[in-house]
Design a protein around this motif. Structure first.
Motif, mmCIF file in Angstrom:
data_model
loop_
_atom_site.group_PDB
_atom_site.id
_atom_site.type_symbol
_atom_site.label_atom_id
_atom_site.label_comp_id
_atom_site.label_asym_id
_atom_site.label_seq_id
_atom_site.Cartn_x
_atom_site.Cartn_y
_atom_site.Cartn_z
ATOM 1 N N ARG A 37 -6.249 -7.624 -9.311
ATOM 2 C CA ARG A 37 -5.606 -6.048 -9.145
ATOM 3 C C ARG A 37 -4.246 -6.005 -10.054
ATOM 4 O O ARG A 37 -4.140 -5.111 -10.461
ATOM 5 N N PHE A 38 -3.734 -6.990 -10.278
ATOM 6 C CA PHE A 38 -2.499 -6.964 -11.036
ATOM 7 C C PHE A 38 -2.930 -6.727 -12.494
ATOM 8 O O PHE A 38 -2.360 -5.958 -13.150
ATOM 9 N N ARG A 39 -4.085 -7.539 -13.020
ATOM 10 C CA ARG A 39 -4.789 -7.217 -14.242
ATOM 11 C C ARG A 39 -4.922 -5.827 -14.312
ATOM 12 O O ARG A 39 -4.814 -5.148 -15.538
ATOM 13 N N GLN A 40 -5.603 -5.473 -13.318
ATOM 14 C CA GLN A 40 -5.925 -3.823 -13.422
ATOM 15 C C GLN A 40 -4.837 -2.842 -13.449
ATOM 16 O O GLN A 40 -4.870 -1.770 -13.585
ATOM 17 N N GLY A 41 -3.524 -3.417 -13.011
ATOM 18 C CA GLY A 41 -2.323 -2.658 -13.103
ATOM 19 C C GLY A 41 -2.053 -1.737 -11.720
ATOM 20 O O GLY A 41 -1.725 -0.823 -11.622
ATOM 21 N N ASP A 42 -2.884 -1.991 -10.574
ATOM 22 C CA ASP A 42 -2.982 -1.466 -9.180
ATOM 23 C C ASP A 42 -1.516 -1.690 -8.778
ATOM 24 O O ASP A 42 -0.691 -2.745 -9.075
ATOM 25 N N GLU A 43 -0.898 -0.593 -8.034
ATOM 26 C CA GLU A 43 0.325 -0.417 -7.339
ATOM 27 C C GLU A 43 0.418 -1.640 -6.130
ATOM 28 O O GLU A 43 -0.666 -1.930 -5.657
ATOM 29 N N ALA A 44 1.615 -2.216 -5.678
ATOM 30 C CA ALA A 44 1.657 -3.018 -4.720
ATOM 31 C C ALA A 44 1.419 -2.605 -3.330
ATOM 32 O O ALA A 44 0.486 -3.067 -2.716
ATOM 33 N N THR A 45 1.782 -1.272 -3.321
ATOM 34 C CA THR A 45 1.178 -0.501 -1.913
ATOM 35 C C THR A 45 -0.222 -0.553 -1.872
ATOM 36 O O THR A 45 -0.751 -0.628 -0.605
ATOM 37 N N VAL A 46 -0.955 -0.330 -2.745
ATOM 38 C CA VAL A 46 -2.561 -0.347 -2.777
ATOM 39 C C VAL A 46 -2.911 -1.634 -2.503
ATOM 40 O O VAL A 46 -3.944 -1.934 -1.546
ATOM 41 N N ILE A 47 -2.605 -2.668 -3.010
ATOM 42 C CA ILE A 47 -2.806 -4.075 -2.899
ATOM 43 C C ILE A 47 -2.549 -4.533 -1.480
ATOM 44 O O ILE A 47 -3.408 -5.189 -0.722
ATOM 45 N N VAL A 48 -1.189 -4.093 -0.980
ATOM 46 C CA VAL A 48 -0.877 -4.512 0.426
ATOM 47 C C VAL A 48 -2.014 -3.659 1.324
ATOM 48 O O VAL A 48 -2.389 -4.745 2.267
ATOM 49 N N HIS A 49 -2.252 -2.596 1.262
ATOM 50 C CA HIS A 49 -3.168 -2.089 2.347
ATOM 51 C C HIS A 49 -4.617 -2.518 2.170
ATOM 52 O O HIS A 49 -5.139 -2.920 3.237
ATOM 53 N N ASP A 50 -5.208 -2.897 0.818
ATOM 54 C CA ASP A 50 -6.590 -3.393 0.604
ATOM 55 C C ASP A 50 -6.672 -4.838 0.925
ATOM 56 O O ASP A 50 -7.562 -5.002 1.873
ATOM 57 N N LEU A 51 -5.609 -5.679 0.918
ATOM 58 C CA LEU A 51 -5.789 -6.874 1.080
ATOM 59 C C LEU A 51 -5.187 -7.270 2.642
ATOM 60 O O LEU A 51 -5.305 -8.272 3.176
ATOM 61 N N ARG A 52 -4.517 -6.251 3.210
ATOM 62 C CA ARG A 52 -3.925 -6.510 4.574
ATOM 63 C C ARG A 52 -2.814 -7.740 4.530
ATOM 64 O O ARG A 52 -2.948 -8.646 5.337
ATOM 65 N N VAL A 53 -1.928 -7.645 3.614
ATOM 66 C CA VAL A 53 -0.824 -8.529 3.503
ATOM 67 C C VAL A 53 0.545 -8.111 3.400
ATOM 68 O O VAL A 53 0.271 -6.763 3.240
ATOM 69 N N SER A 54 1.463 -8.624 3.347
ATOM 70 C CA SER A 54 2.825 -8.092 3.533
ATOM 71 C C SER A 54 3.148 -7.671 2.038
ATOM 72 O O SER A 54 2.701 -8.457 1.299
ATOM 73 N N VAL A 55 4.222 -7.009 1.923
ATOM 74 C CA VAL A 55 4.696 -6.160 0.861
ATOM 75 C C VAL A 55 5.527 -7.655 -0.016
ATOM 76 O O VAL A 55 5.207 -7.819 -1.307
ATOM 77 N N ARG A 56 6.103 -8.321 0.742
ATOM 78 C CA ARG A 56 6.549 -9.549 0.310
ATOM 79 C C ARG A 56 5.716 -10.472 -0.455
ATOM 80 O O ARG A 56 6.077 -11.161 -1.512
ATOM 81 N N SER A 57 4.650 -10.730 0.223
ATOM 82 C CA SER A 57 3.538 -11.630 -0.209
ATOM 83 C C SER A 57 3.129 -11.291 -1.752
ATOM 84 O O SER A 57 3.058 -11.820 -2.542
ATOM 85 N N VAL A 58 2.944 -9.836 -1.734
ATOM 86 C CA VAL A 58 2.597 -9.549 -2.900
ATOM 87 C C VAL A 58 3.456 -9.236 -4.116
ATOM 88 O O VAL A 58 3.078 -9.798 -5.295
#
Length: 158
Positions: A6-27
């Protein structure tokens, strides 16, 4: 590894947080590690700690219940996580929490079993009839919930 892609694709942190169900801090931590060392920085490093009881010691622990609870000083036949915690402390000088013992037992395939204790004299027909005829009278209407019976649904008086 999904986050690295997802980082390679340039996705925003908030999208990754939501999709992977993890904390913002982890991302945030993952993105920093990924930007410094690539995907290999996100590879698992294994469990945070090794189990206190090795498989060999757990095999010894599994033989303990066969001795019976009376042999260990308990008056009845129940085997609770707190009692197994005590056995681990006495036998192996290791300290677990009750929750840790429950997780340990589950990891090794043990399950919580509650015996169904029914008297020999139990008559299922009588029990069924009592539940249909007598219990509604005992329960009474004051126990049944109805729409509007909650104090939250009534308008507040001022």
């Amino acid at each position: 590894m999904q986050a690295a892609e997802r980082f390679r694709q340039g996705d925003e942190a908030t999208v990754i947080v939501h999709d992977l169900r993890v904390s913002v801090r982890s991302v945030q931590r993952w993105r920093k590690a990924w930007s410094q060392a690539g995907s290999r920085a996100l590879a698992s490093k294994g469990p945070a700690s090794l189990p206190l009881l090795s498989d060999e010691l757990f095999a010894v622990l599994e033989r303990e219940p066969a001795k019976g609870t009376v042999a260990h000083g308990w008056p009845d036949q129940t085997r609770t996580p707190s009692r197994i915690k005590t056995l681990i402390g006495r036998g192996f000088h290791k300290s677990y929490t009750v929750r840790g013992v429950a997780a340990l037992l589950k990891r090794h395939g043990w399950s919580c079993q509650v015996p169904a204790r029914r008297t020999i004299e139990r008559d299922e027909n009588l029990v069924t009839r009592w539940m249909k005829e007598t219990w509604p009278l005992v329960e009474g209407p004051w126990r049944r919930s109805a729409p509007g019976s909650s104090s939250r649904t009534k308008p507040a008086s001022r």
